[in-house]
Design an enzyme around this catalytic site. Structure first.
Site, short mmCIF file in Angstrom:
data_model
loop_
_atom_site.label_atom_id
_atom_site.label_comp_id
_atom_site.label_asym_id
_atom_site.label_seq_id
_atom_site.Cartn_x
_atom_site.Cartn_y
_atom_site.Cartn_z
CD GLN A 130 -3.20 -0.73 2.00
OE1 GLN A 130 -3.06 -0.11 2.99
NE2 GLN A 130 -4.22 -1.73 2.28
CG ASP A 133 -1.49 1.22 -5.05
OD1 ASP A 133 -1.55 1.92 -6.03
OD2 ASP A 133 -2.69 0.91 -4.56
CB SER A 136 -4.00 4.02 -4.47
OG SER A 136 -4.55 2.73 -4.77
CE1 TYR A 232 -6.76 -1.20 -9.73
CE2 TYR A 232 -5.74 -3.20 -9.28
CZ TYR A 232 -5.67 -1.67 -9.35
OH TYR A 232 -4.53 -1.12 -9.14
#
Lengths: 382, 382
Positions: A130, A133, A136, A232
């Protein structure tokens, strides 16, 4: 490691892959950092800001490619349109490299040159990844900026107000696609006091939409296979989209602002909103199509352009995160730093450990080979 | 009464003085309403919307002046620059007429023609007049739009966020002048999650600023006489402003967004922020000077222009309420309707009752006389 940061070359790109605060962390970790002169300018960082934290600023952009062992870029290869950068043998590249758009010849050329290219778009959606990422972190800023853009342009105020001159009704905002960008667009519209609705084919995000204070527009459709194992959205059948469009005819026309964010990695965006639906919106309404780069969710969308349909302005921006260049660069630089930390072994050398899902998934070219990790399955949905 | 609504003529003006919903109320009250074709277009109202509620739409703008007994205008006389409209004898005009800017010749001409002109800028600040207070209703929208404009342009995100890629610090917003516009600018910045500060020479607004969640920047200055009996700021001595500027040197440079709203009715705006202070702001910072029309609170401000100072963009917009044209028109139309209701006697005739403070204060020209109600005191502060 010698970390290099070239100026970005994509048209209108204002972000920089490394900010002075993160550069300082790298220097403290024992790395050298060289930055092309002017690289941070679009994100409001001056050369002197980099020098102040111990970076070397090089006047010649090419010199960065000569010096660096690891390159941080925002948009490289297929994510820009200005040709291949002068990467050299043994060099590792970390960036948004446009793995779905990049030409095979380009990858073959990189393989021949012995470059190792990591494409951050291919980051696995696991919790350990994360902090790296970039899709994002940047999508979130895109969603924020989309709502602001619409609010600034709309001839109505967003919040409801009771004033001495009468009650002002809140603006109606409808966000299609409740991924990272959509959720942030919803959250920002709610902050501003709009009456907000969200929609997604993935029913499991309903709770997230509602927790932001928005209403969830649910379709009477089979949605069991609308999300892949990483969350996704995947491509659905044409019949599914036709039915979805019919349902949208109900909600779109009553919206003052429509923000669409339904993108599918590596595929054209589904067309969800027709020109007729937009014609039925009030004049002065605003559409922001965040999927413009891959064809758009709205029929009239043109990537990078604004189209007017019966008094409704339809925007197809492809640079929204770049417009929040300072914050976007901070987030992106952190993504790159975390990625580099994971890539180095205890001695501080590059460690291409294919057992590590993060490395295995993102490594596009390595050791003379084009790996195309996520792209081998051709037209199949995952 | 026959109420007439001409198209607006001021450059870039998108508002309209009467909206279809309020026109419908007038028609229900027994009035006739005639509207020039296209008058509502900038505020997203079509001719058909007016016709649908019983208005007569006239192709010829001049015909509205011939027909109407009472005219509603957003900007007339001194508030526009396109010459005097063809008002006729016995006609009453209600609008923002620019009483401080209008040429004496123009007023004399109106008096000769037997027009009665009400200038809404001169509305007394009494509770009975709040529903007619167009300066307040429009200033509020100006403050809203100023914050959105700055947020959309700033390369930093407004809210603080804790993300997987690290903490994003909130943007620092500083609003000078906590009148209606300033308070709404503060409220909007707080909604968006910025770290917000407000300042005003009138200490009594401190609590209002703080109740919005913002910090109040207090100056060590004598401020006893900074507000008049109606709560408007009055002009202070040059020494006072010099001391205020010195204090501002502390707060302005650390701000990402500076919004200035310190206007004094009928006087040039005080210059509070120097070019040097703006030079000390980070590049990419945004200044919106709402006092631009009367000279600006910031040294580099140019009315209607954007000036760049060392990477900081200084905006001097004069049309912010007009950019939220739909909502601004709704509010303004309500102001005009309430004003008309108060102006009519029980038989529905115009009643120029000078015992009514609202009528006495706003009536600029009547019965062959220029009254200039609030303007007789020359250079004196009230």
């Amino acid at each position: 490691m010698i970390v290099g940061v070239p100026t970005e070359t994509a048209d209108g790109e204002k972000r920089v892959a490394l900010t002075p605060p993160v550069a300082e962390d790298l220097v403290e970790d024992g790395h050298e950092v060289c930055v092309a002169s002017g690289a941070g300018e679009g994100a409001t960082y001056a050369d002197a800001d980099y020098e102040a934290v111990g970076c070397e600023v090089l006047d010649d952009r090419e010199a960065v490619f000569e010096r660096a062992e690891v390159l941080f870029q925002v948009r490289g290869l297929g994510a820009t349109d200005t040709g291949t950068d002068p990467y050299r043998e043994g060099q590792a590249v970390v960036g948004l490299l446009g793995p779905y758009e990049v030409a095979e010849d380009t990858l073959d050329d990189l393989a021949d040159r012995g470059v190792s290219a990591f494409s951050l778009e291919l980051m696995p959606r696991i919790s350990r990844a994360q902090s790296m990422d970039a899709l994002s972190s940047q999508a979130s800023l895109g969603g924020y900026q989309a709502t602001l853009m619409a609010a600034e342009e709309l001839p109505k105020m967003f919040p409801m107000e009771m004033t001495a001159a009468g009650t002002i009704q809140p603006a109606e905002v409808f966000v299609i696609g409740a991924g990272v960008a959509g959720l942030k667009a919803i959250a920002t519209a709610e902050r501003l006091g709009a009456s907000t609705k969200g929609h997604d084919v993935r029913l499991e995000v309903k709770r997230e939409v509602e927790s932001l204070g928005a209403d969830f527009v649910e379709l009477e459709l089979p949605t069991e296979e609308s999300g892949d194992e990483e969350g996704y959205a995947v491509e659905m059948g044409e019949e599914f989209y036709a039915e979805q469009r019919r349902q949208m005819e109900r909600v779109v026309p009553e919206s003052d602002v429509l923000i669409t964010t339904a993108a599918i990695p590596g595929r054209p965006a589904p067309e969800i909103v027709t020109t007729e639906m937009i014609e039925d919106m009030d004049p002065g309404s605003v559409v922001v199509d965040l999927a413009a780069e891959t064809g758009g969710n709205c029929e009239p969308t043109e990537a990078g352009e604004t189209v007017e349909v019966d008094g409704v302005r339809v925007h197809g921006p492809t640079d929204l995160p770049s417009r929040v260049s300072h914050t976007a660069s901070q987030q992106y630089a952190n993504n790159c730093k975390h990625f580099l930390d994971n890539l180095l072994d205890e001695e501080g050398d590059l460690d291409f450990d294919f057992e590590d899902e993060i490395i295995d998934s993102t490594l596009l070219v390595h050791d003379g080979t084009v790996r195309n990790p996520h792209l081998d399955d051709g037209g199949e949905d995952e």
